[in-house]
Design a protein around this motif. Structure first.
Motif, PDB file in Angstrom:
ATOM      1  N   LEU A 183       0.620  -1.382   0.296  1.00 25.07           N
ATOM      2  CA  LEU A 183       0.581   0.518   0.038  1.00 25.07           C
ATOM      3  C   LEU A 183       1.114   1.380   0.201  1.00 25.07           C
ATOM      4  O   LEU A 183       0.584   2.369  -0.734  1.00 25.07           O
ATOM      5  CB  LEU A 183      -1.102   0.023   0.989  1.00 25.07           C
ATOM      6  N   LEU A 184       1.897   0.815   0.639  1.00 20.54           N
ATOM      7  CA  LEU A 184       3.089   1.873   0.717  1.00 20.54           C
ATOM      8  C   LEU A 184       3.457   2.500  -0.306  1.00 20.54           C
ATOM      9  O   LEU A 184       3.476   3.348  -1.446  1.00 20.54           O
ATOM     10  CB  LEU A 184       3.895   1.789   1.816  1.00 20.54           C
ATOM     11  N   LEU A 185       4.152   1.527  -1.109  1.00 19.63           N
ATOM     12  CA  LEU A 185       4.368   1.125  -2.867  1.00 19.63           C
ATOM     13  C   LEU A 185       3.669   2.321  -3.194  1.00 19.63           C
ATOM     14  O   LEU A 185       3.780   2.423  -4.687  1.00 19.63           O
ATOM     15  CB  LEU A 185       4.477   0.530  -3.044  1.00 19.63           C
ATOM     16  N   LEU A 186       1.995   2.314  -3.317  1.00 22.05           N
ATOM     17  CA  LEU A 186       1.411   3.111  -4.699  1.00 22.05           C
ATOM     18  C   LEU A 186       1.398   4.551  -4.354  1.00 22.05           C
ATOM     19  O   LEU A 186       1.627   4.842  -6.015  1.00 22.05           O
ATOM     20  CB  LEU A 186      -0.333   3.427  -3.129  1.00 22.05           C
ATOM     21  N   ALA A 187       2.144   5.572  -3.518  1.00 22.51           N
ATOM     22  CA  ALA A 187       3.078   6.478  -4.000  1.00 22.51           C
ATOM     23  C   ALA A 187       4.094   6.253  -5.042  1.00 22.51           C
ATOM     24  O   ALA A 187       4.849   7.508  -5.522  1.00 22.51           O
ATOM     25  CB  ALA A 187       3.546   6.418  -2.451  1.00 22.51           C
ATOM     26  N   VAL A 188       4.766   5.856  -4.985  1.00 21.73           N
ATOM     27  CA  VAL A 188       5.503   5.386  -6.038  1.00 21.73           C
ATOM     28  C   VAL A 188       4.860   5.193  -7.920  1.00 21.73           C
ATOM     29  O   VAL A 188       5.617   5.897  -8.868  1.00 21.73           O
ATOM     30  CB  VAL A 188       6.526   4.569  -6.302  1.00 21.73           C
ATOM     31  N   PHE A 189       3.466   5.051  -7.390  1.00 20.62           N
ATOM     32  CA  PHE A 189       2.924   4.757  -9.731  1.00 20.62           C
ATOM     33  C   PHE A 189       2.204   5.851  -9.180  1.00 20.62           C
ATOM     34  O   PHE A 189       1.589   6.357 -10.745  1.00 20.62           O
ATOM     35  CB  PHE A 189       2.084   4.031  -9.161  1.00 20.62           C
ATOM     36  N   VAL A 190       1.398   6.264  -8.096  1.00 22.31           N
ATOM     37  CA  VAL A 190       1.161   8.070  -9.024  1.00 22.31           C
ATOM     38  C   VAL A 190       1.863   9.192  -9.992  1.00 22.31           C
ATOM     39  O   VAL A 190       1.088   9.427 -10.820  1.00 22.31           O
ATOM     40  CB  VAL A 190       0.362   8.395  -8.053  1.00 22.31           C
ATOM     41  N   PRO A 191       3.170   9.152  -9.300  1.00 24.93           N
ATOM     42  CA  PRO A 191       3.975   9.768 -10.326  1.00 24.93           C
ATOM     43  C   PRO A 191       4.052   9.782 -11.120  1.00 24.93           C
ATOM     44  O   PRO A 191       4.814  10.512 -12.853  1.00 24.93           O
ATOM     45  CB  PRO A 191       5.392  10.710  -8.998  1.00 24.93           C
ATOM     46  N   TRP A 192       4.931   7.867 -11.502  1.00 21.43           N
ATOM     47  CA  TRP A 192       5.392   7.825 -13.051  1.00 21.43           C
ATOM     48  C   TRP A 192       3.341   7.993 -13.718  1.00 21.43           C
ATOM     49  O   TRP A 192       3.359   7.661 -14.727  1.00 21.43           O
ATOM     50  CB  TRP A 192       5.119   5.469 -12.525  1.00 21.43           C
ATOM     51  N   SER A 193       2.516   7.316 -13.358  1.00 22.16           N
ATOM     52  CA  SER A 193       1.156   7.359 -14.530  1.00 22.16           C
ATOM     53  C   SER A 193       0.953   9.260 -14.819  1.00 22.16           C
ATOM     54  O   SER A 193       1.200   9.751 -15.851  1.00 22.16           O
ATOM     55  CB  SER A 193      -0.053   6.688 -13.301  1.00 22.16           C
ATOM     56  N   ALA A 194       1.686  10.090 -13.631  1.00 25.29           N
ATOM     57  CA  ALA A 194       1.487  11.612 -14.058  1.00 25.29           C
ATOM     58  C   ALA A 194       2.057  11.384 -15.273  1.00 25.29           C
ATOM     59  O   ALA A 194       1.591  12.365 -16.215  1.00 25.29           O
ATOM     60  CB  ALA A 194       1.620  12.665 -12.865  1.00 25.29           C
ATOM     61  N   VAL A 195       4.002  11.365 -14.652  1.00 25.09           N
ATOM     62  CA  VAL A 195       4.357  11.837 -16.200  1.00 25.09           C
ATOM     63  C   VAL A 195       4.276  10.756 -17.337  1.00 25.09           C
ATOM     64  O   VAL A 195       4.056  12.015 -18.794  1.00 25.09           O
ATOM     65  CB  VAL A 195       6.237  11.520 -15.751  1.00 25.09           C
ATOM     66  N   ASN A 196       3.857   9.456 -17.514  1.00 22.99           N
ATOM     67  CA  ASN A 196       3.269   8.864 -18.898  1.00 22.99           C
ATOM     68  C   ASN A 196       2.733   9.541 -19.396  1.00 22.99           C
ATOM     69  O   ASN A 196       2.768   9.621 -20.863  1.00 22.99           O
ATOM     70  CB  ASN A 196       3.090   7.396 -18.285  1.00 22.99           C
ATOM     71  N   LEU A 197       1.457  10.079 -18.700  1.00 25.20           N
ATOM     72  CA  LEU A 197      -0.212  11.045 -19.152  1.00 25.20           C
ATOM     73  C   LEU A 197       0.247  12.128 -19.973  1.00 25.20           C
ATOM     74  O   LEU A 197      -0.455  12.242 -20.802  1.00 25.20           O
ATOM     75  CB  LEU A 197      -1.219  10.620 -18.218  1.00 25.20           C
ATOM     76  N   VAL A 198       0.726  12.886 -19.238  1.00 20.76           N
ATOM     77  CA  VAL A 198       1.228  14.186 -19.270  1.00 20.76           C
ATOM     78  C   VAL A 198       2.050  14.264 -20.982  1.00 20.76           C
ATOM     79  O   VAL A 198       1.447  14.975 -21.891  1.00 20.76           O
ATOM     80  CB  VAL A 198       1.749  14.953 -18.292  1.00 20.76           C
ATOM     81  N   ASP A 199       2.826  13.622 -20.698  1.00 24.65           N
ATOM     82  CA  ASP A 199       3.714  12.489 -21.879  1.00 24.65           C
ATOM     83  C   ASP A 199       3.369  12.562 -23.131  1.00 24.65           C
ATOM     84  O   ASP A 199       3.367  13.546 -24.451  1.00 24.65           O
ATOM     85  CB  ASP A 199       4.823  12.375 -21.855  1.00 24.65           C
ATOM     86  N   LEU A 246       2.697   1.904   7.801  1.00 22.92           N
ATOM     87  CA  LEU A 246       4.220   1.964   8.161  1.00 22.92           C
ATOM     88  C   LEU A 246       4.508   3.801   8.356  1.00 22.92           C
ATOM     89  O   LEU A 246       5.503   3.385   9.059  1.00 22.92           O
ATOM     90  CB  LEU A 246       4.514   1.662   6.689  1.00 22.92           C
ATOM     91  N   TYR A 247       3.781   4.861   8.011  1.00 26.13           N
ATOM     92  CA  TYR A 247       3.965   5.911   8.075  1.00 26.13           C
ATOM     93  C   TYR A 247       2.784   7.015   8.106  1.00 26.13           C
ATOM     94  O   TYR A 247       1.834   6.759   6.901  1.00 26.13           O
ATOM     95  CB  TYR A 247       5.374   6.383   7.061  1.00 26.13           C
ATOM     96  N   GLU A 248       2.684   8.120   9.175  1.00 28.97           N
ATOM     97  CA  GLU A 248       2.177   8.623   8.629  1.00 28.97           C
ATOM     98  C   GLU A 248       2.802  10.338   9.101  1.00 28.97           C
ATOM     99  O   GLU A 248       3.315  10.334   9.709  1.00 28.97           O
ATOM    100  CB  GLU A 248       0.866   8.749  10.296  1.00 28.97           C
ATOM    101  N   GLY A 249       2.202  11.250   8.073  1.00 33.12           N
ATOM    102  CA  GLY A 249       3.233  12.027   7.793  1.00 33.12           C
ATOM    103  C   GLY A 249       2.375  13.387   8.467  1.00 33.12           C
ATOM    104  O   GLY A 249       1.409  13.269   9.036  1.00 33.12           O
ATOM    105  N   PRO A 250       3.635  14.638   8.802  1.00 32.60           N
ATOM    106  CA  PRO A 250       2.894  15.486   9.768  1.00 32.60           C
ATOM    107  C   PRO A 250       1.466  16.205   8.773  1.00 32.60           C
ATOM    108  O   PRO A 250       0.941  16.723   9.755  1.00 32.60           O
ATOM    109  CB  PRO A 250       3.764  16.797   9.999  1.00 32.60           C
ATOM    110  N   ILE A 251       1.566  16.519   8.240  1.00 30.86           N
ATOM    111  CA  ILE A 251       0.334  17.123   7.353  1.00 30.86           C
ATOM    112  C   ILE A 251      -1.373  16.041   7.190  1.00 30.86           C
ATOM    113  O   ILE A 251      -1.814  16.628   7.341  1.00 30.86           O
ATOM    114  CB  ILE A 251       0.535  18.182   5.829  1.00 30.86           C
TER     115      ILE A 251
END
Length: 468
Positions: free
Chosen positions: A354-370, A417-422
């Motif tokens: 589930l934490l690894l999902l964080a790495v697929f969102v920016p990949w998707s953004a780069v791929n689609l915008v390009d 596994l982790y919760e950020g301050p914001i």
């Protein structure tokens, strides 16, 4: 060359020639409907209640998430008929032939994790079907079936998807009937007050579920004729995936809100709900629909491994024997994890996924915008296999934007596994995927449009050969 619909698939990382294109966009609907109407999606819906959402809030939030995440995923699917390529091969146009290795390796890890947890659940169902107590029996049997289907390949996977759609509809309709007969379903609603944090969490669960399919969705639309309208592929994929997932997640949210023991023993609970004599049919539903998504994992996982290796070997195509070997290797790895890992480890590994999902969102953004905004669907296909060609070995602009998109999420994350301050400031709401999707898209577009090496028109392998 006519499509070989009855034979073992021969294509791997190479482009599908027009003469081998076949199928209907409706097959995208049934494949993704069947792959989503399954027990793990039920768990995903139940988690929204476990994490504090009220049932109606959860159902609405999950629906919004499935539509938003599903739309992003379906935009990737629409690339398949146009390019005729596996999804991760096409990402070389953004990251470079070797630079695409980073998201590729993370994708393989995700595939393994989801395949292993799916093997555990399906193994339990198989054991209950045959009255076997040894956990290894069901998991190994499920692994062998997965290998057979994935080796035969694309056409059989779509057939399994159509079967899973029918079986899933009948199975979940019966389970819903039993649930209405055994529980006062109205009691599931209004138990907790509405909060924005839990609403956003439900949206994130739905969107995150859909976004995990983005790295490999075009693998299953690439055989469609190139004349297939992108809008038809988009809507067939989106509706199949979002509707299938929403049905399963709604069921999970209601079951969890009613206080059932589903999360403690998912397979066993559904068998008990079905009742004596019918439970075995529910186990068949579980195995059939998990088989659909597990074959996607094995097929896509092996394709991703081949894509990674071929970047350094300079290969444009891979033999059928190599394809089979990689499928067997992948499934053996996922079954080994399922067999030898403790229940605690599998839970922790799932959280890691589930934490690894964080790495697929920016990949998707780069791929689609390009693809849609910068290259505007014009790709030099032969250059995707040449590290010294148009796209080079590494595209540092894309890689930098990708890493930026990962890092910017950290303060907004709320994972096991982790919760950020914001996220804490937002009462535990996780909006990391929204922040990353928007920020990565904007910064990549601003930087890449000035330096993009875009061909004047789509260049296909046959074009390059004719000019040579």
């Amino acid at each position: 060359m006519a499509a070989q619909t009855g034979a073992i698939e021969k294509r791997t990382i190479d482009r599908i020639p027009e003469g081998e294109r076949h199928g209907s966009p409706f097959n995208q609907f049934t494949l993704w409907f069947g792959a989503n109407l399954q027990i793990t999606a039920v768990v995903d819906g139940a988690l929204s209640i476990v994490f504090g959402a009220e049932a109606l809030t959860a159902i609405i939030g999950l629906a919004i998430g499935n539509l938003l995440g599903g739309a992003v995923m379906a935009l990737h699917s629409a690339q398949g008929p146009r390019l005729g390529l596996p999804q991760m091969i096409s990402s070389r146009a953004q990251f470079g032939v070797k630079g695409a290795t980073l998201p590729l390796l993370l994708t393989v890890v995700m595939y393994l994790g989801f395949a292993a947890t799916g093997t555990v659940l399906s193994g339990q169902a198989i054991n209950l079907m045959f009255g076997v107590e040894n956990p290894a029996f069901g998991m190994i049997a499920f692994g062998l079936i997965t290998v057979i289907v994935a080796v035969v390949g694309y056409n059989l996977i779509h057939v399994i998807g159509r079967i899973a759609t029918v079986v899933g509809i009948l199975g979940f309709a019966y389970l819903a009937f039993r649930l209405l007969g055994q529980y006062n379903v109205a009691d599931a609603f209004g138990q907790k007050p509405f909060t924005m944090a839990t609403f956003l969490l439900a949206i994130a669960l739905g969107a995150g579920w859909q976004l995990t399919f983005a790295p490999y969705v075009a693998d299953y639309s690439r055989y469609l004729p190139s004349s297939t309208p992108a809008s038809v592929t988009f809507w067939s994929t989106l509706l199949g995936s979002a509707i299938g997932a929403q049905i399963a997640m709604t069921f999970g949210a209601v079951v969890a809100a009613l206080g059932g023991k589903f999360l403690a023993n998912q397979v066993g609970f559904l068998g008990e709900l079905a009742g004596p004599g019918v439970a075995v049919l529910v186990y068949v539903v579980i195995v059939t629909n998990k088989l659909t998504v597990n074959c996607l994992n094995a097929y896509g996982g092996s394709m991703t491994l081949l894509t990674t290796v071929s970047a350094y070997a300079g290969q444009r195509s891979v033999s059928q024997a190599a394809r089979m070997a990689y499928i067997l290797l992948f499934v053996a790895g996922s079954v080994a994890i399922a067999l030898f890992a403790s229940a605690h480890f599998l839970s922790a590994f799932k959280n890691f996924m589930l934490l690894l999902l964080a790495v697929f969102v920016p990949w998707s953004a780069v791929n689609l915008v390009d693809y849609y905004l910068i290259s505007k669907e014009k790709v030099d296909v032969p250059a995707l296999y040449d590290a010294s060609g148009r796209y080079g070995a590494y595209n540092w602009t894309a890689l930098g934007c990708y890493l930026f998109g990962v890092l910017i999420q950290i303060p907004f994350l709320n994972q096991a596994l982790y919760e950020g301050p914001i996220a804490k400031m937002l009462d535990d709401a996780d909006i990391s995927w929204i922040v990353s999707l928007v920020a990565t898209s904007v910064i990549y577009y601003a930087l890449a449009r000035k330096s993009a090496n875009v061909p004047g028109e789509m260049i296909l392998p046959e074009d390059r050969t004719a000019r040579a």
